[in-house]
Motif scaffolding. Structure first.
Motif, PDB file in Angstrom:
ATOM      1  N   ALA A 234      64.115  29.070  50.810  1.00 36.40           N
ATOM      2  CA  ALA A 234      64.622  30.090  49.890  1.00 36.40           C
ATOM      3  C   ALA A 234      63.742  30.237  48.652  1.00 36.40           C
ATOM      4  CB  ALA A 234      66.048  29.757  49.477  1.00 36.40           C
ATOM      5  N   ALA A 235      62.804  29.304  48.477  1.00 35.66           N
ATOM      6  CA  ALA A 235      61.859  29.377  47.364  1.00 35.66           C
ATOM      7  C   ALA A 235      60.558  30.052  47.782  1.00 35.66           C
ATOM      8  CB  ALA A 235      61.574  27.982  46.827  1.00 35.66           C
ATOM      9  N   PHE A 236      60.581  30.755  48.927  1.00 37.33           N
ATOM     10  CA  PHE A 236      59.365  31.373  49.471  1.00 37.33           C
ATOM     11  C   PHE A 236      58.662  32.262  48.454  1.00 37.33           C
ATOM     12  CE2 PHE A 236      62.523  34.660  50.056  1.00 37.33           C
ATOM     13  CZ  PHE A 236      61.821  35.838  49.821  1.00 37.33           C
TER      14      PHE A 236
ATOM     15  N   TYR B 197      78.131  22.399  42.517  1.00 38.37           N
ATOM     16  CA  TYR B 197      77.638  22.632  41.165  1.00 38.37           C
ATOM     17  C   TYR B 197      78.633  23.477  40.373  1.00 38.37           C
ATOM     18  CZ  TYR B 197      73.386  20.904  43.284  1.00 38.37           C
ATOM     19  OH  TYR B 197      72.475  20.122  43.945  1.00 38.37           O
ATOM     20  N   PRO B 198      78.830  23.156  39.107  1.00 34.21           N
ATOM     21  CA  PRO B 198      79.812  23.885  38.301  1.00 34.21           C
ATOM     22  C   PRO B 198      79.374  25.313  38.011  1.00 34.21           C
ATOM     23  CG  PRO B 198      78.544  22.383  36.927  1.00 34.21           C
ATOM     24  CD  PRO B 198      78.159  22.091  38.349  1.00 34.21           C
ATOM     25  N   ALA B 199      80.340  26.155  37.701  1.00 32.56           N
ATOM     26  CA  ALA B 199      80.047  27.536  37.337  1.00 32.56           C
ATOM     27  C   ALA B 199      79.118  27.547  36.130  1.00 32.56           C
ATOM     28  CB  ALA B 199      81.344  28.280  37.022  1.00 32.56           C
ATOM     29  N   GLY B 200      78.144  28.427  36.168  1.00 36.90           N
ATOM     30  CA  GLY B 200      77.199  28.523  35.065  1.00 36.90           C
ATOM     31  C   GLY B 200      75.972  27.647  35.230  1.00 36.90           C
ATOM     32  N   ARG B 201      75.978  26.759  36.232  1.00 37.15           N
ATOM     33  CA  ARG B 201      74.829  25.885  36.480  1.00 37.15           C
ATOM     34  C   ARG B 201      73.653  26.725  36.958  1.00 37.15           C
ATOM     35  NH1 ARG B 201      70.789  22.993  37.854  1.00 37.15           N
ATOM     36  NH2 ARG B 201      70.984  20.839  38.596  1.00 37.15           N
ATOM     37  N   VAL B 202      72.471  26.502  36.401  1.00 36.06           N
ATOM     38  CA  VAL B 202      71.286  27.224  36.843  1.00 36.06           C
ATOM     39  C   VAL B 202      70.940  26.799  38.268  1.00 36.06           C
ATOM     40  CG1 VAL B 202      68.831  27.617  36.445  1.00 36.06           C
ATOM     41  CG2 VAL B 202      70.391  27.441  34.510  1.00 36.06           C
ATOM     42  N   THR B 203      70.836  27.766  39.165  1.00 32.05           N
ATOM     43  CA  THR B 203      70.485  27.494  40.551  1.00 32.05           C
ATOM     44  C   THR B 203      69.317  28.385  40.947  1.00 32.05           C
ATOM     45  OG1 THR B 203      71.974  29.151  41.506  1.00 32.05           O
ATOM     46  CG2 THR B 203      72.911  26.970  41.053  1.00 32.05           C
ATOM     47  N   LEU B 204      68.929  28.266  42.206  1.00 33.31           N
ATOM     48  CA  LEU B 204      67.827  29.063  42.739  1.00 33.31           C
ATOM     49  C   LEU B 204      68.164  30.555  42.788  1.00 33.31           C
ATOM     50  CD1 LEU B 204      65.829  28.040  45.898  1.00 33.31           C
ATOM     51  CD2 LEU B 204      66.721  30.338  45.685  1.00 33.31           C
ATOM     52  N   LYS B 205      69.395  30.857  43.060  1.00 28.56           N
ATOM     53  CA  LYS B 205      69.804  32.244  43.283  1.00 28.56           C
ATOM     54  C   LYS B 205      69.527  33.116  42.058  1.00 28.56           C
ATOM     55  CE  LYS B 205      73.749  34.939  45.024  1.00 28.56           C
ATOM     56  NZ  LYS B 205      73.013  35.557  46.127  1.00 28.56           N
ATOM     57  N   GLY B 206      68.893  34.225  42.261  1.00 22.49           N
ATOM     58  CA  GLY B 206      68.615  35.164  41.178  1.00 22.49           C
ATOM     59  C   GLY B 206      67.250  35.005  40.535  1.00 22.49           C
ATOM     60  N   GLU B 207      66.580  33.872  40.755  1.00 23.79           N
ATOM     61  CA  GLU B 207      65.290  33.649  40.111  1.00 23.79           C
ATOM     62  C   GLU B 207      64.217  34.588  40.658  1.00 23.79           C
ATOM     63  OE1 GLU B 207      64.505  31.515  37.450  1.00 23.79           O
ATOM     64  OE2 GLU B 207      66.693  31.573  37.350  1.00 23.79           O
ATOM     65  N   ALA B 208      64.249  34.857  41.952  1.00 28.82           N
ATOM     66  CA  ALA B 208      63.275  35.786  42.532  1.00 28.82           C
ATOM     67  C   ALA B 208      63.440  37.179  41.937  1.00 28.82           C
ATOM     68  CB  ALA B 208      63.436  35.839  44.051  1.00 28.82           C
TER      69      ALA B 208
ATOM     70  N   LEU C 117      63.481  28.514  61.494  1.00 23.25           N
ATOM     71  CA  LEU C 117      63.366  28.810  60.073  1.00 23.25           C
ATOM     72  C   LEU C 117      64.258  27.867  59.269  1.00 23.25           C
ATOM     73  CD1 LEU C 117      63.478  32.724  60.281  1.00 23.25           C
ATOM     74  CD2 LEU C 117      61.472  31.207  60.332  1.00 23.25           C
ATOM     75  N   GLY C 118      63.907  27.666  58.004  1.00 27.03           N
ATOM     76  CA  GLY C 118      64.664  26.765  57.148  1.00 27.03           C
ATOM     77  C   GLY C 118      63.807  25.577  56.744  1.00 27.03           C
ATOM     78  N   GLY C 119      63.674  25.352  55.422  1.00 30.42           N
ATOM     79  CA  GLY C 119      62.745  24.351  54.926  1.00 30.42           C
ATOM     80  C   GLY C 119      63.036  22.927  55.334  1.00 30.42           C
TER      81      GLY C 119
ATOM     82  N   MET D 245      64.340  36.951  55.657  1.00 29.71           N
ATOM     83  CA  MET D 245      64.238  36.761  54.215  1.00 29.71           C
ATOM     84  C   MET D 245      62.822  36.967  53.676  1.00 29.71           C
ATOM     85  SD  MET D 245      65.595  33.441  52.068  1.00 29.71           S
ATOM     86  CE  MET D 245      64.634  32.276  53.050  1.00 29.71           C
ATOM     87  N   ASN D 246      61.820  36.554  54.416  1.00 32.94           N
ATOM     88  CA  ASN D 246      60.441  36.561  53.938  1.00 32.94           C
ATOM     89  C   ASN D 246      59.596  37.589  54.685  1.00 32.94           C
ATOM     90  OD1 ASN D 246      58.266  35.741  52.453  1.00 32.94           O
ATOM     91  ND2 ASN D 246      57.995  33.769  53.462  1.00 32.94           N
ATOM     92  N   HIS D 247      60.207  38.683  55.123  1.00 30.04           N
ATOM     93  CA  HIS D 247      59.517  39.589  56.037  1.00 30.04           C
ATOM     94  C   HIS D 247      58.246  40.175  55.450  1.00 30.04           C
ATOM     95  CE1 HIS D 247      58.669  43.487  58.068  1.00 30.04           C
ATOM     96  NE2 HIS D 247      58.748  42.691  59.103  1.00 30.04           N
ATOM     97  N   ALA D 248      58.262  40.585  54.200  1.00 32.86           N
ATOM     98  CA  ALA D 248      57.081  41.223  53.617  1.00 32.86           C
ATOM     99  C   ALA D 248      55.860  40.319  53.698  1.00 32.86           C
ATOM    100  CB  ALA D 248      57.361  41.607  52.166  1.00 32.86           C
ATOM    101  N   ALA D 249      56.080  39.022  53.510  1.00 32.40           N
ATOM    102  CA  ALA D 249      54.956  38.079  53.520  1.00 32.40           C
ATOM    103  C   ALA D 249      54.502  37.738  54.935  1.00 32.40           C
ATOM    104  CB  ALA D 249      55.338  36.808  52.777  1.00 32.40           C
ATOM    105  N   VAL D 250      55.441  37.669  55.879  1.00 32.65           N
ATOM    106  CA  VAL D 250      55.068  37.240  57.237  1.00 32.65           C
ATOM    107  C   VAL D 250      54.714  38.410  58.145  1.00 32.65           C
ATOM    108  CG1 VAL D 250      56.529  35.197  57.035  1.00 32.65           C
ATOM    109  CG2 VAL D 250      57.438  37.249  58.150  1.00 32.65           C
ATOM    110  N   ALA D 251      54.949  39.649  57.696  1.00 34.63           N
ATOM    111  CA  ALA D 251      54.688  40.819  58.532  1.00 34.63           C
ATOM    112  C   ALA D 251      53.269  40.836  59.104  1.00 34.63           C
ATOM    113  CB  ALA D 251      54.972  42.094  57.749  1.00 34.63           C
ATOM    114  N   PRO D 252      52.231  40.507  58.318  1.00 39.90           N
ATOM    115  CA  PRO D 252      50.881  40.505  58.914  1.00 39.90           C
ATOM    116  C   PRO D 252      50.735  39.517  60.073  1.00 39.90           C
ATOM    117  CG  PRO D 252      50.737  40.532  56.521  1.00 39.90           C
ATOM    118  CD  PRO D 252      52.175  40.280  56.858  1.00 39.90           C
ATOM    119  N   LEU D 253      51.430  38.385  59.998  1.00 42.41           N
ATOM    120  CA  LEU D 253      51.359  37.400  61.077  1.00 42.41           C
ATOM    121  C   LEU D 253      52.102  37.865  62.325  1.00 42.41           C
ATOM    122  CD1 LEU D 253      51.911  34.078  59.102  1.00 42.41           C
ATOM    123  CD2 LEU D 253      49.838  34.734  60.336  1.00 42.41           C
ATOM    124  N   LEU D 254      53.092  38.737  62.126  1.00 41.46           N
ATOM    125  CA  LEU D 254      53.893  39.225  63.250  1.00 41.46           C
ATOM    126  C   LEU D 254      53.357  40.529  63.826  1.00 41.46           C
ATOM    127  CD1 LEU D 254      57.453  38.443  61.854  1.00 41.46           C
ATOM    128  CD2 LEU D 254      56.255  37.229  63.685  1.00 41.46           C
ATOM    129  N   ALA D 255      52.323  41.081  63.204  1.00 43.20           N
ATOM    130  CA  ALA D 255      51.731  42.320  63.715  1.00 43.20           C
ATOM    131  C   ALA D 255      51.160  42.083  65.108  1.00 43.20           C
ATOM    132  CB  ALA D 255      50.633  42.793  62.771  1.00 43.20           C
TER     133      ALA D 255
END
Length: 282
Positions: free
Chosen positions: A221-223, A173-184, A93-95, A32-42
Protein backbone atom coordinates in the motif's frame (compact mmCIF):
# COMPACT_ATOMS: atom_id res chain seq x y z
CA UNK A 1 1.90 -15.20 -21.90
CA UNK A 2 -1.02 -15.10 -19.50
CA UNK A 3 -0.69 -14.05 -15.87
CA UNK A 4 -3.11 -14.14 -12.97
CA UNK A 5 -2.60 -11.46 -10.34
CA UNK A 6 -4.20 -12.36 -7.02
CA UNK A 7 -4.76 -9.72 -4.36
CA UNK A 8 -3.99 -10.68 -0.77
CA UNK A 9 -7.64 -10.24 0.23
CA UNK A 10 -10.65 -8.11 -0.57
CA UNK A 11 -12.48 -5.86 1.86
CA UNK A 12 -16.25 -5.36 2.00
CA UNK A 13 -17.46 -2.12 0.38
CA UNK A 14 -18.31 -0.58 3.75
CA UNK A 15 -14.83 -1.14 5.16
CA UNK A 16 -13.30 2.06 6.59
CA UNK A 17 -9.89 0.70 5.58
CA UNK A 18 -10.74 0.19 1.90
CA UNK A 19 -8.63 2.24 -0.48
CA UNK A 20 -11.07 2.20 -3.40
CA UNK A 21 -14.43 0.77 -4.40
CA UNK A 22 -14.15 -2.58 -6.15
CA UNK A 23 -17.79 -3.11 -7.13
CA UNK A 24 -18.20 -2.54 -10.87
CA UNK A 25 -14.54 -1.60 -11.35
CA UNK A 26 -12.48 -2.73 -14.32
CA UNK A 27 -9.37 -4.76 -13.60
CA UNK A 28 -7.29 -1.69 -14.33
CA UNK A 29 -9.27 0.38 -11.83
CA UNK A 30 -9.15 -2.38 -9.24
CA UNK A 31 -5.37 -2.89 -9.47
CA UNK A 32 -3.98 -0.51 -6.87
CA UNK A 33 -0.69 0.16 -8.67
CA UNK A 34 -1.90 -0.09 -12.27
CA UNK A 35 -0.37 3.13 -13.59
CA UNK A 36 3.09 2.01 -12.52
CA UNK A 37 2.84 -1.63 -13.62
CA UNK A 38 1.02 -0.99 -16.92
CA UNK A 39 4.27 -0.94 -18.96
CA UNK A 40 5.19 -4.37 -17.56
CA UNK A 41 1.76 -5.74 -18.47
CA UNK A 42 1.80 -4.36 -22.01
CA UNK A 43 1.52 -7.23 -24.46
CA UNK A 44 0.61 -9.64 -21.67
CA UNK A 45 -2.79 -11.21 -21.18
CA UNK A 46 -3.64 -10.82 -17.52
CA UNK A 47 -6.50 -11.24 -15.11
CA UNK A 48 -6.93 -9.85 -11.62
CA UNK A 49 -8.52 -11.87 -8.84
CA UNK A 50 -9.73 -9.69 -5.93
CA UNK A 51 -8.66 -12.29 -3.37
CA UNK A 52 -10.87 -13.95 -0.80
CA UNK A 53 -13.21 -11.71 1.17
CA UNK A 54 -11.12 -10.88 4.22
CA UNK A 55 -11.85 -13.64 6.76
CA UNK A 56 -10.04 -11.85 9.59
CA UNK A 57 -12.25 -8.71 9.58
CA UNK A 58 -12.99 -5.62 7.48
CA UNK A 59 -9.52 -4.07 7.77
CA UNK A 60 -6.09 -4.57 6.13
CA UNK A 61 -3.75 -7.25 7.49
CA UNK A 62 -0.77 -6.36 9.64
CA UNK A 63 -0.29 -9.00 12.37
CA UNK A 64 1.14 -12.50 11.97
CA UNK A 65 -2.31 -13.95 12.70
CA UNK A 66 -3.95 -11.84 10.01
CA UNK A 67 -1.27 -12.71 7.45
CA UNK A 68 -1.70 -16.42 8.22
CA UNK A 69 -5.49 -16.25 7.87
CA UNK A 70 -5.26 -14.32 4.58
CA UNK A 71 -2.68 -16.78 3.26
CA UNK A 72 -4.83 -19.82 3.93
CA UNK A 73 -7.84 -18.14 2.31
CA UNK A 74 -5.82 -17.44 -0.85
CA UNK A 75 -4.64 -21.01 -1.44
CA UNK A 76 -7.90 -22.37 -2.95
CA UNK A 77 -7.77 -19.53 -5.49
CA UNK A 78 -4.22 -20.51 -6.44
CA UNK A 79 -5.17 -24.19 -6.70
CA UNK A 80 -8.19 -23.49 -8.91
CA UNK A 81 -6.12 -21.23 -11.18
CA UNK A 82 -3.40 -23.85 -11.55
CA UNK A 83 -5.89 -26.64 -12.24
CA UNK A 84 -7.62 -24.54 -14.91
CA UNK A 85 -4.58 -24.66 -17.19
CA UNK A 86 -5.31 -21.06 -18.17
CA UNK A 87 -2.25 -19.28 -16.77
CA UNK A 88 1.49 -19.41 -17.37
CA UNK A 89 2.32 -17.83 -14.00
CA UNK A 90 0.64 -16.49 -10.88
CA UNK A 91 1.58 -13.27 -9.12
CA UNK A 92 0.59 -12.91 -5.47
CA UNK A 93 0.06 -9.27 -4.58
CA UNK A 94 0.56 -7.89 -1.08
CA UNK A 95 3.81 -6.85 0.60
CA UNK A 96 3.75 -9.51 3.32
CA UNK A 97 3.46 -12.45 0.86
CA UNK A 98 0.58 -14.27 2.64
CA UNK A 99 0.46 -17.92 1.58
CA UNK A 100 3.43 -17.61 -0.77
CA UNK A 101 5.46 -20.70 0.08
CA UNK A 102 2.37 -22.89 0.16
CA UNK A 103 1.20 -21.39 -3.15
CA UNK A 104 4.58 -22.21 -4.68
CA UNK A 105 4.10 -25.81 -3.61
CA UNK A 106 0.75 -25.87 -5.41
CA UNK A 107 2.24 -24.19 -8.47
CA UNK A 108 5.10 -26.68 -8.60
CA UNK A 109 2.65 -29.58 -8.95
CA UNK A 110 1.38 -27.95 -12.14
CA UNK A 111 4.76 -26.57 -13.27
CA UNK A 112 3.48 -23.01 -12.92
CA UNK A 113 5.77 -20.38 -11.37
CA UNK A 114 4.34 -18.33 -8.50
CA UNK A 115 5.89 -15.02 -7.43
CA UNK A 116 5.23 -12.59 -4.59
CA UNK A 117 6.20 -9.06 -3.63
CA UNK A 118 8.71 -9.27 -0.78
CA UNK A 119 10.40 -12.38 -2.17
CA UNK A 120 10.80 -10.81 -5.62
CA UNK A 121 12.06 -7.51 -4.21
CA UNK A 122 14.79 -9.18 -2.18
CA UNK A 123 16.02 -11.22 -5.12
CA UNK A 124 15.96 -8.27 -7.52
CA UNK A 125 17.79 -6.18 -4.90
CA UNK A 126 20.63 -8.71 -4.82
CA UNK A 127 21.21 -8.19 -8.55
CA UNK A 128 21.62 -4.44 -7.92
CA UNK A 129 23.72 -4.22 -4.76
CA UNK A 130 25.23 -6.12 -1.86
CA UNK A 131 22.79 -5.23 0.93
CA UNK A 132 19.23 -3.91 1.12
CA UNK A 133 17.02 -2.25 3.70
CA UNK A 134 13.25 -2.21 3.99
CA UNK A 135 11.43 1.04 4.63
CA UNK A 136 8.35 -0.34 6.35
CA UNK A 137 5.18 1.00 7.90
CA UNK A 138 4.82 -0.18 11.51
CA UNK A 139 6.33 -2.13 14.38
CA UNK A 140 3.93 -5.04 13.87
CA UNK A 141 4.51 -5.19 10.12
CA UNK A 142 8.29 -4.96 10.70
CA UNK A 143 8.18 -8.14 12.81
CA UNK A 144 6.49 -10.05 9.99
CA UNK A 145 8.94 -8.73 7.41
CA UNK A 146 11.89 -9.74 9.59
CA UNK A 147 10.60 -13.32 9.62
CA UNK A 148 10.24 -13.30 5.82
CA UNK A 149 13.86 -12.19 5.50
CA UNK A 150 14.94 -15.23 7.53
CA UNK A 151 12.54 -17.60 5.77
CA UNK A 152 13.81 -16.50 2.35
CA UNK A 153 17.44 -16.97 3.51
CA UNK A 154 18.25 -13.30 3.01
CA UNK A 155 19.42 -12.43 6.54
CA UNK A 156 23.00 -12.01 5.29
CA UNK A 157 21.85 -9.40 2.79
CA UNK A 158 19.34 -7.44 4.87
CA UNK A 159 21.01 -4.37 6.37
CA UNK A 160 17.92 -3.27 8.32
CA UNK A 161 14.17 -2.83 8.47
CA UNK A 162 13.40 0.82 9.17
CA UNK A 163 10.03 1.75 10.69
CA UNK A 164 8.36 4.98 9.49
CA UNK A 165 5.35 4.47 11.81
CA UNK A 166 2.50 5.02 9.36
CA UNK A 167 0.48 1.82 9.93
CA UNK A 168 -2.50 0.57 7.97
CA UNK A 169 -5.93 1.83 9.09
CA UNK A 170 -7.04 -0.81 11.56
CA UNK A 171 -9.30 -0.95 14.65
CA UNK A 172 -6.23 -1.46 16.84
CA UNK A 173 -5.31 2.20 16.37
CA UNK A 174 -7.31 4.98 18.04
CA UNK A 175 -9.32 7.53 16.08
CA UNK A 176 -7.12 10.36 14.91
CA UNK A 177 -3.97 8.21 14.78
CA UNK A 178 -1.82 9.02 11.75
CA UNK A 179 -1.92 6.05 9.39
CA UNK A 180 -0.92 5.27 5.82
CA UNK A 181 -4.36 6.04 4.43
CA UNK A 182 -4.60 9.43 2.75
CA UNK A 183 -0.86 10.09 2.49
CA UNK A 184 -0.75 9.29 -1.23
CA UNK A 185 -3.60 11.73 -1.84
CA UNK A 186 -1.76 14.45 0.07
CA UNK A 187 1.33 14.00 -2.05
CA UNK A 188 -0.67 13.91 -5.29
CA UNK A 189 -2.37 17.17 -4.28
CA UNK A 190 0.98 18.85 -3.73
CA UNK A 191 0.64 18.84 0.05
CA UNK A 192 3.39 17.82 2.44
CA UNK A 193 3.21 14.12 3.30
CA UNK A 194 4.58 13.17 6.69
CA UNK A 195 4.88 9.60 5.43
CA UNK A 196 7.11 10.62 2.54
CA UNK A 197 9.29 12.73 4.81
CA UNK A 198 9.62 9.81 7.23
CA UNK A 199 10.51 7.50 4.35
CA UNK A 200 13.23 9.84 3.11
CA UNK A 201 14.72 10.10 6.60
CA UNK A 202 14.57 6.32 7.09
CA UNK A 203 16.09 5.56 3.68
CA UNK A 204 19.03 7.92 4.19
CA UNK A 205 19.64 6.46 7.66
CA UNK A 206 19.55 2.95 6.17
CA UNK A 207 22.19 3.99 3.63
CA UNK A 208 24.48 6.00 5.91
CA UNK A 209 24.13 4.05 9.16
CA UNK A 210 23.18 0.50 8.14
CA UNK A 211 25.09 0.06 4.90
CA UNK A 212 22.09 -0.43 2.60
CA UNK A 213 22.76 -0.19 -1.14
CA UNK A 214 19.17 -0.82 -2.28
CA UNK A 215 15.92 0.37 -0.65
CA UNK A 216 12.76 -1.78 -0.63
CA UNK A 217 9.21 -0.83 0.34
CA UNK A 218 7.78 -3.28 2.86
CA UNK A 219 4.05 -2.68 2.40
CA UNK A 220 2.38 -2.80 -1.01
CA UNK A 221 0.00 0.00 0.00
CA UNK A 222 3.08 2.23 0.17
CA UNK A 223 3.72 1.71 -3.56
CA UNK A 224 3.23 5.41 -4.28
CA UNK A 225 6.38 6.24 -2.31
CA UNK A 226 8.72 4.68 -4.86
CA UNK A 227 8.99 7.52 -7.37
CA UNK A 228 9.08 10.49 -4.94
CA UNK A 229 11.45 8.63 -2.62
CA UNK A 230 13.75 7.78 -5.55
CA UNK A 231 13.69 11.43 -6.62
CA UNK A 232 14.42 12.74 -3.14
CA UNK A 233 17.34 10.33 -2.69
CA UNK A 234 18.85 11.39 -6.01
CA UNK A 235 18.43 15.04 -5.06
CA UNK A 236 20.29 14.31 -1.83
CA UNK A 237 23.13 12.72 -3.79
CA UNK A 238 22.27 9.06 -3.15
CA UNK A 239 22.09 7.12 -6.42
CA UNK A 240 20.42 4.10 -4.81
CA UNK A 241 17.64 2.00 -6.44
CA UNK A 242 14.21 2.01 -4.76
CA UNK A 243 12.06 -1.06 -5.41
CA UNK A 244 8.40 -1.90 -4.79
CA UNK A 245 6.72 -5.26 -4.82
CA UNK A 246 4.15 -5.29 -7.61
CA UNK A 247 6.65 -4.46 -10.33
CA UNK A 248 9.29 -6.86 -9.06
CA UNK A 249 6.82 -9.75 -8.74
CA UNK A 250 5.36 -9.20 -12.22
CA UNK A 251 8.79 -8.83 -13.80
CA UNK A 252 10.02 -12.00 -12.09
CA UNK A 253 6.95 -13.96 -13.24
CA UNK A 254 7.58 -12.89 -16.83
CA UNK A 255 11.26 -13.85 -16.52
CA UNK A 256 10.48 -17.33 -15.17
CA UNK A 257 7.94 -17.96 -17.92
CA UNK A 258 10.45 -16.78 -20.50
CA UNK A 259 13.11 -19.11 -19.09
CA UNK A 260 10.65 -22.00 -18.98
CA UNK A 261 11.32 -22.81 -15.32
CA UNK A 262 9.41 -22.95 -12.07
CA UNK A 263 10.38 -23.93 -8.52
CA UNK A 264 12.81 -26.74 -7.78
CA UNK A 265 11.32 -30.18 -7.24
CA UNK A 266 13.77 -30.66 -4.37
CA UNK A 267 12.68 -27.48 -2.62
CA UNK A 268 9.05 -28.46 -3.20
CA UNK A 269 8.91 -32.28 -3.46
CA UNK A 270 6.09 -34.02 -5.26
CA UNK A 271 3.41 -35.74 -3.19
CA UNK A 272 4.51 -38.50 -2.96
CA UNK A 273 8.13 -37.73 -3.89
CA UNK A 274 9.74 -39.82 -6.63
CA UNK A 275 13.04 -39.88 -4.77
CA UNK A 276 13.74 -39.91 -1.06
CA UNK A 277 17.04 -38.38 -0.02
CA UNK A 278 18.64 -39.69 3.12
CA UNK A 279 19.87 -36.26 4.13
CA UNK A 280 18.57 -32.71 3.66
CA UNK A 281 20.77 -29.69 4.24
CA UNK A 282 19.45 -26.46 5.77
Amino acid sequence: MRLLLIQAFSLPPDSPGAYRRMDGATKEEALMNHAAVAPLLAGVEWDLHPGALAPHGNWPVETREEFAIAGVARLPIVREACESGTYDAIVLLGGGDPGFMEAREIGRRHRIPVTANAHAQMHVAMTLGNRFSFVDISETHNAHMAELVVRYRMAHACASIRNIDHPLPRPAYPAGRVTLKGEAEKHAAGERSGMLEAAVEAAIAAITEDGAEVILLGCSAAFWLREPLQTRLLEAGWDVPVLEGYRCAIAMAKMLVGLGVDASGITFPADPPRHKRRRRFV
